[in-house]
Design a protein around this motif. Structure first.
Motif, short mmCIF file in Angstrom:
data_model
loop_
_atom_site.label_atom_id
_atom_site.label_comp_id
_atom_site.label_asym_id
_atom_site.label_seq_id
_atom_site.Cartn_x
_atom_site.Cartn_y
_atom_site.Cartn_z
N PRO A 65 72.88 156.93 65.86
CA PRO A 65 71.67 156.13 66.17
C PRO A 65 71.88 154.65 65.80
O PRO A 65 72.55 154.33 64.82
N LEU A 66 71.28 153.78 66.58
CA LEU A 66 71.37 152.34 66.32
C LEU A 66 70.75 151.98 64.98
O LEU A 66 71.18 151.03 64.31
N SER A 67 69.77 152.78 64.54
CA SER A 67 69.10 152.49 63.27
C SER A 67 70.04 152.63 62.07
O SER A 67 69.73 152.14 60.99
N TYR A 68 71.21 153.31 62.25
CA TYR A 68 72.14 153.47 61.14
C TYR A 68 72.86 152.15 60.80
O TYR A 68 73.34 151.98 59.69
N VAL A 69 72.98 151.28 61.77
CA VAL A 69 73.79 150.08 61.55
C VAL A 69 72.98 148.78 61.61
O VAL A 69 73.51 147.70 61.37
N THR A 70 71.67 148.83 61.91
CA THR A 70 70.87 147.60 61.99
C THR A 70 69.40 147.92 61.75
O THR A 70 68.97 149.06 61.95
N ASP A 71 68.70 146.92 61.30
CA ASP A 71 67.24 147.02 61.18
C ASP A 71 66.60 146.23 62.31
O ASP A 71 66.93 145.05 62.53
N MET A 72 65.72 146.84 63.04
CA MET A 72 65.10 146.19 64.20
C MET A 72 63.59 146.12 64.01
O MET A 72 62.98 147.02 63.43
N SER A 73 63.02 145.02 64.47
CA SER A 73 61.56 144.86 64.45
C SER A 73 61.15 143.99 65.63
O SER A 73 61.95 143.23 66.17
N ILE A 74 59.90 144.09 66.02
CA ILE A 74 59.35 143.31 67.14
C ILE A 74 58.44 142.22 66.59
O ILE A 74 57.52 142.49 65.83
N LYS A 75 58.75 141.01 66.94
CA LYS A 75 57.94 139.86 66.51
C LYS A 75 57.55 139.04 67.73
O LYS A 75 58.29 138.95 68.70
N LYS A 76 56.36 138.41 67.62
CA LYS A 76 55.86 137.58 68.71
C LYS A 76 56.52 136.20 68.64
O LYS A 76 56.48 135.53 67.60
N GLY A 77 57.12 135.75 69.70
CA GLY A 77 57.77 134.44 69.76
C GLY A 77 57.20 133.61 70.89
O GLY A 77 56.27 134.02 71.57
N PRO A 78 57.74 132.42 71.10
CA PRO A 78 57.24 131.57 72.19
C PRO A 78 57.52 132.20 73.55
O PRO A 78 58.63 132.67 73.80
N PRO A 79 56.49 132.22 74.43
CA PRO A 79 56.71 132.81 75.76
C PRO A 79 57.68 131.98 76.61
O PRO A 79 58.34 132.51 77.48
N VAL A 80 57.71 130.66 76.33
CA VAL A 80 58.59 129.78 77.08
C VAL A 80 59.19 128.78 76.10
O VAL A 80 58.51 128.30 75.20
N ILE A 81 60.46 128.50 76.25
CA ILE A 81 61.12 127.50 75.42
C ILE A 81 61.22 126.21 76.23
O ILE A 81 61.84 126.18 77.28
N LYS A 82 60.56 125.14 75.72
CA LYS A 82 60.58 123.85 76.40
C LYS A 82 61.25 122.82 75.51
O LYS A 82 61.28 122.97 74.28
N SER A 83 61.75 121.77 76.14
CA SER A 83 62.34 120.69 75.36
C SER A 83 61.96 119.36 75.99
O SER A 83 61.73 119.26 77.19
N GLU A 84 61.85 118.34 75.15
CA GLU A 84 61.54 116.99 75.59
C GLU A 84 62.21 116.03 74.63
O GLU A 84 62.09 116.18 73.41
N ASN A 85 62.90 115.03 75.18
CA ASN A 85 63.67 114.10 74.35
C ASN A 85 64.66 114.83 73.45
O ASN A 85 64.83 114.49 72.27
N ALA A 86 65.28 115.86 74.00
CA ALA A 86 66.29 116.65 73.29
C ALA A 86 65.73 117.38 72.08
O ALA A 86 66.47 117.75 71.17
N ARG A 87 64.41 117.62 72.07
CA ARG A 87 63.78 118.36 70.98
C ARG A 87 62.94 119.47 71.56
O ARG A 87 62.27 119.31 72.58
N LYS A 88 62.99 120.64 70.92
CA LYS A 88 62.17 121.76 71.36
C LYS A 88 60.70 121.43 71.12
O LYS A 88 60.33 120.87 70.09
#
Length: 247
Positions: free
Chosen positions: A14-37
């Motif tokens: 099982p994958l759970s033997y070698v890693t810990d996994m969790s679901i977290k809410k992140g940005p729906p879209v990654i944008k950048s302006e002037n070379a900054r997120k």
């Protein structure tokens, strides 16, 4: 269901033997302006102007929000457009007043009468301010443009009034009738009386032409109303100014 991964020996674990996994809410879209997120927060406002809202919001953010190192905040959208327009108005308004004063001076060849008209202009603007308060309009770039137009019209009417007052005074003086203060008052009264009908015709025509804008609806009507409002209200006090204050 479990996710299985193969090992070099062919066994599956099982994958759970070698890693810990969790679901977290992140940005729906990654944008950048002037070379900054960047992340955008959209705000809809009601019953308040953009400038006042951003001023209040800035104060609250500064007091209650701590940004991590490397983070910054920019207020954009209509507020950014408003700031650019205000920068232009800070230049346009003084230039407009200077031009009006120079035109007055070239017309009268007299600095005293030019100053009389310039000092009377704030009184003409009072009606525009009252009318904005009555309509519950906030100060904006469009309102500023309306006040610039009102200033020009009020100065024009004041010039015409002073011209007739000068004419009546010179006529009395030429015929030897300027002998006392009462004669001066009579000359002022006659010069003012000659302008009553033309001034009322001018004011009526301006207000009648602008009222349809105040009742209009559709694209651009909100901006046009805020340009016209200072003119409609200001014409009322401008009439009083021209017929009472200037004489």
């Amino acid at each position: 269901s479990r996710v299985l991964i193969p090992t070099p020996s062919g066994a599956q674990i099982p994958l759970s033997y070698v890693t810990d996994m969790s679901i977290k809410k992140g940005p729906p879209v990654i944008k950048s302006e002037n070379a900054r997120k960047t992340a955008w927060l959209y705000v809809d406002i009601r019953d308040i102007d953009v400038g006042t809202y951003v001023k209040n919001a800035k104060k609250i953010v500064e007091e209650q929000v701590e940004f991590p190192e490397g983070y910054s905040l920019v207020w954009s959208g209509q507020y950014e457009y408003m700031e650019r327009a205000q920068e232009r108005l800070r230049l346009v308004i003084p230039v407009t007043l200077v031009i009006i004063f120079l035109l007055l001076f070239f017309n009268f060849k007299n600095i005293q009468e030019s100053i009389i008209v310039m000092l009377s202009l704030p009184f003409a603007l009072v009606g525009g301010i009252w009318f904005l308060y009555f309509l519950n309009y906030n100060m904006s770039v469009a309102v500023g443009v309306g006040f610039i137009a009102l200033t020009g019209v009020s100065a024009e009417i004041g010039v015409i009034m002073l011209t007739y007052l000068d004419g009546a005074y010179n006529e009395f003086k030429m015929h030897g009738l300027m002998r006392s203060l009462d004669d001066l008052k009579e000359a002022i009264f006659r010069g003012t009386a000659m302008r009553i009908r033309p001034i009322f015709m001018t004011v009526t025509a301006i207000i009648a032409g602008l009222l349809p804008i105040m009742w209009g609806h559709g694209t651009g009507s909100q901006v046009m109303k805020r340009i016209a409002a200072p003119m409609v209200g200001g014409m009322i006090t401008s009439t009083i100014l021209t017929l009472v204050v200037i004489p």
